[in-house]
Design a protein around this motif. Structure first.
Motif, short mmCIF file in Angstrom:
data_model
loop_
_atom_site.label_atom_id
_atom_site.label_comp_id
_atom_site.label_asym_id
_atom_site.label_seq_id
_atom_site.Cartn_x
_atom_site.Cartn_y
_atom_site.Cartn_z
N GLU A 117 3.23 -12.35 19.22
CA GLU A 117 4.40 -12.44 18.34
C GLU A 117 4.03 -12.25 16.87
O GLU A 117 4.86 -11.87 16.06
N LEU A 118 2.78 -12.51 16.52
CA LEU A 118 2.31 -12.26 15.16
C LEU A 118 1.61 -10.91 15.08
O LEU A 118 0.59 -10.77 14.42
N GLY A 119 2.13 -9.93 15.77
CA GLY A 119 1.53 -8.60 15.77
C GLY A 119 2.33 -7.63 14.94
O GLY A 119 3.53 -7.79 14.74
N ILE A 120 1.65 -6.61 14.44
CA ILE A 120 2.32 -5.57 13.66
C ILE A 120 1.57 -4.26 13.87
O ILE A 120 0.36 -4.25 14.07
N ASP A 121 2.30 -3.17 13.87
CA ASP A 121 1.71 -1.84 14.01
C ASP A 121 1.89 -1.09 12.70
O ASP A 121 2.97 -1.10 12.12
N LEU A 122 0.83 -0.45 12.25
CA LEU A 122 0.86 0.36 11.04
C LEU A 122 0.68 1.82 11.44
O LEU A 122 -0.29 2.16 12.09
N GLU A 123 1.62 2.64 11.05
CA GLU A 123 1.52 4.06 11.37
C GLU A 123 0.41 4.70 10.55
O GLU A 123 0.07 4.24 9.46
N VAL A 124 -0.13 5.78 11.08
CA VAL A 124 -1.27 6.44 10.44
C VAL A 124 -0.98 6.79 8.98
O VAL A 124 -1.83 6.65 8.13
N GLY A 125 0.22 7.20 8.64
CA GLY A 125 0.54 7.61 7.27
C GLY A 125 0.59 6.48 6.26
O GLY A 125 0.49 6.71 5.07
N MET A 126 0.75 5.23 6.74
CA MET A 126 0.90 4.11 5.81
C MET A 126 -0.35 3.85 5.00
O MET A 126 -0.30 3.22 3.95
N LEU A 127 -1.50 4.32 5.47
CA LEU A 127 -2.75 4.03 4.78
C LEU A 127 -3.33 5.25 4.07
O LEU A 127 -4.33 5.15 3.39
N GLN A 128 -2.67 6.39 4.21
CA GLN A 128 -3.23 7.63 3.66
C GLN A 128 -3.45 7.59 2.16
O GLN A 128 -4.38 8.15 1.66
N ASN A 129 -2.56 6.92 1.42
CA ASN A 129 -2.65 6.98 -0.04
C ASN A 129 -3.51 5.85 -0.62
O ASN A 129 -3.44 5.58 -1.80
N LEU A 130 -4.30 5.21 0.19
CA LEU A 130 -5.12 4.11 -0.31
C LEU A 130 -6.42 4.57 -0.93
O LEU A 130 -7.08 3.84 -1.61
N HIS A 131 -6.81 5.80 -0.66
CA HIS A 131 -8.13 6.25 -1.15
C HIS A 131 -7.99 7.01 -2.46
O HIS A 131 -7.13 7.76 -2.68
#
Length: 131
Positions: A117-131
């Motif tokens: 219930e404390l789970g979450i999914d992050l799509e591949v694009g959500m992290l693209q702009n972190l670098h």
């Protein structure tokens, strides 16, 4: 009823799941928390772990479209039931999410606490702009 949280990462997930955090704010705060990454231990001999970080193989699954999903947890305890189905992934490492992303890369979707219930999914694009 709010699920029982065990650490800072889970408190952050509760806020995100309740809609109390904007996506970008959530990701920025998530980068600072410690998560557990199950690691495949192919040479485990009597408690020795000769696997170096260069050889560490994180637990990934393929989704229906063939995309890789990196599996992470908010703590080793949260991982126990899930990794039972994946022999060799009994151990792992606790690290800041930012470090995990730097080592693994952003070409993955990410599932934190899958099947919980404390789970979450992050799509591949959500992290693209972190670098």
């Amino acid at each position: 009823m709010t699920p029982q949280t065990m650490n800072e990462a889970e408190e952050l997930l509760v806020k995100a799941l309740a809609g109390e955090l904007e996506g970008d704010t959530f990701i920025q705060q998530l980068l600072e928390v410690t998560l557990f990454m199950p690691i495949y231990e192919k040479h485990q001999i009597g408690g020795l772990q000769p696997t170096t970080s260069d050889q560490a193989v994180p637990l990934t699954l393929d989704d229906d479209a063939g995309n890789k999903i990196l599996i992470l947890f908010t703590s080793p305890d949260r991982a126990k039931a899930f990794v039972r189905d994946f022999p060799g992934y009994g151990g792992g490492l606790l690290a800041e999410f930012k470090w995990i992303i730097e080592k693994v890369g952003v070409g993955y979707s990410i599932s934190i606490n899958p099947d919980h219930e404390l789970g979450i999914d992050l799509e591949v694009g959500m992290l693209q702009n972190l670098h």
